[in-house]
Design a protein around this motif. Structure first.
Motif, PDB file in Angstrom:
ATOM      1  N   ARG A  54       5.505  -1.205  -1.302  1.00  0.00           N
ATOM      2  CA  ARG A  54       4.185  -1.829  -1.477  1.00  0.00           C
ATOM      3  C   ARG A  54       3.113  -0.757  -1.335  1.00  0.00           C
ATOM      4  NH1 ARG A  54       5.231  -7.580  -0.741  1.00  0.00           N
ATOM      5  NH2 ARG A  54       3.046  -8.032  -1.233  1.00  0.00           N
ATOM      6  N   ARG A  57      -0.666  -4.418   1.373  1.00  0.00           N
ATOM      7  CA  ARG A  57      -0.334  -5.829   1.562  1.00  0.00           C
ATOM      8  C   ARG A  57      -1.483  -6.507   2.284  1.00  0.00           C
ATOM      9  NH1 ARG A  57       5.520  -7.747   3.595  1.00  0.00           N
ATOM     10  NH2 ARG A  57       5.970  -6.854   1.541  1.00  0.00           N
ATOM     11  N   GLY A  59      -3.649  -8.567   4.610  1.00  0.00           N
ATOM     12  CA  GLY A  59      -3.448  -9.027   5.976  1.00  0.00           C
ATOM     13  C   GLY A  59      -2.684  -8.066   6.863  1.00  0.00           C
ATOM     14  N   GLU A  60      -2.277  -6.911   6.322  1.00  0.00           N
ATOM     15  CA  GLU A  60      -1.571  -5.913   7.125  1.00  0.00           C
ATOM     16  C   GLU A  60      -2.397  -4.634   7.206  1.00  0.00           C
ATOM     17  OE1 GLU A  60       2.428  -5.249   5.888  1.00  0.00           O
ATOM     18  OE2 GLU A  60       3.021  -7.348   6.134  1.00  0.00           O
ATOM     19  N   SER A  61      -2.131  -3.826   8.210  1.00  0.00           N
ATOM     20  CA  SER A  61      -2.857  -2.569   8.387  1.00  0.00           C
ATOM     21  C   SER A  61      -2.559  -1.621   7.232  1.00  0.00           C
ATOM     22  CB  SER A  61      -2.464  -1.911   9.710  1.00  0.00           C
ATOM     23  OG  SER A  61      -2.834  -2.728  10.797  1.00  0.00           O
ATOM     24  N   SER A  63      -1.722   1.768   5.324  1.00  0.00           N
ATOM     25  CA  SER A  63      -0.979   2.993   5.599  1.00  0.00           C
ATOM     26  C   SER A  63      -1.940   4.170   5.529  1.00  0.00           C
ATOM     27  CB  SER A  63       0.134   3.176   4.565  1.00  0.00           C
ATOM     28  OG  SER A  63      -0.430   3.355   3.262  1.00  0.00           O
ATOM     29  N   THR A 188      -7.454  -4.951   9.044  1.00  0.00           N
ATOM     30  CA  THR A 188      -6.346  -5.107   8.108  1.00  0.00           C
ATOM     31  C   THR A 188      -6.905  -5.150   6.687  1.00  0.00           C
ATOM     32  OG1 THR A 188      -6.388  -7.530   8.135  1.00  0.00           O
ATOM     33  CG2 THR A 188      -5.037  -6.426   9.813  1.00  0.00           C
ATOM     34  N   HIS A 190      -8.118  -6.659   3.486  1.00  0.00           N
ATOM     35  CA  HIS A 190      -8.667  -7.987   3.226  1.00  0.00           C
ATOM     36  C   HIS A 190      -9.545  -7.948   1.977  1.00  0.00           C
ATOM     37  CE1 HIS A 190     -11.484  -5.892   5.972  1.00  0.00           C
ATOM     38  NE2 HIS A 190     -12.441  -6.536   5.340  1.00  0.00           N
TER      39      HIS A 190
END
Length: 227
Positions: A54, A57, A59-61, A63, A188, A190
């Motif tokens: 990915r 993504r 809602g996720e932190s 990279s 995150t 968004h």
């Protein structure tokens, strides 16, 4: 009359053919259009990849590779990330900045990869980027269209100050802004709220011009012709 064993053989052969169609390489002609009035896209990275990879993504932190792209337009980390995992990567198909209202068209052969993603930083923003996250590549030939949204990497406050974002010569910034945000409220990935900007070129909250740099989603369109 077909015997049951013969019918089973035909069904098995048909199922195998269907499976081959699902996993065979898809040759695609892709057009990405900047649909904004005054926002620029840094060099795009577009990739076909497996479901294990990915670029981002929701809602996720973010990279570190995504952060580098979203804050500075550096796509090298994402390119290595996807490429090292066996993905097929197209870097900078527009040969530089994609201006407002402009489009770039290029070809991509997905090999045996089943998903398509893309990203590019939005200028001027603090850590905004246009993105497509793991779109399933159709097995059926045809023309597919979608709108693309601007995302916030969640790595930096959206203060909208010239000192906090790249300053390319084709963008005119104001000065003396006090900052729209002073702290990052969501760390995150968004949906980006868009720039606020203002009309005060020598003060106010923002160093961005609200008449050209304010924007709402979506920010781009993509047309994919699967051949």
């Amino acid at each position: 009359m077909l015997k049951l064993s013969q019918l089973g053989l035909i069904i098995s052969a048909s199922a195998l053919a269907m499976n081959i169609n699902v996993i065979q390489a898809a040759e695609m002609e892709i057009t990405v259009t900047n649909a904004t009035k005054g926002i620029y896209f840094t060099p795009l990275i577009v990739a076909a990849h497996s479901g294990d990879v990915r670029m981002f993504r929701l809602g996720e932190s973010a990279s570190s590779e995504l952060e580098a792209m979203a804050e500075g337009g550096d796509i090298s980390g994402l390119s290595s990330l996807v490429g090292n995992a066996g993905g097929v990567v197209v870097e900078n198909p527009a040969s530089g900045i994609l201006d407002p209202g402009m489009a770039t068209t290029f070809n991509l052969d997905s090999g045996d990869m089943g998903y398509l993603s893309l990203s590019a930083m939005l200028l001027p923003t603090n850590d905004g980027f246009v993105g497509l996250d793991s779109w399933t590549i159709p097995s059926e030939p045809g023309t597919y269209k979608a709108s693309l949204y601007g995302y916030d990497a969640g790595t930096e406050a959206n203060d909208e100050l010239a000192s906090s974002m790249p300053n390319p010569p084709f963008i005119t910034f104001g000065a003396g802004g006090t900052g729209v945000e002073t702290a990052n409220s969501n760390n995150t990935v968004h949906i980006h709220p868009g720039n606020l900007g203002d009309s005060d070129n020598a003060g106010g909250m923002s160093d961005l011009d609200s008449s050209s740099h304010r924007w709402l989603n979506p920010v781009a369109t993509i047309t994919i012709v699967v051949k």
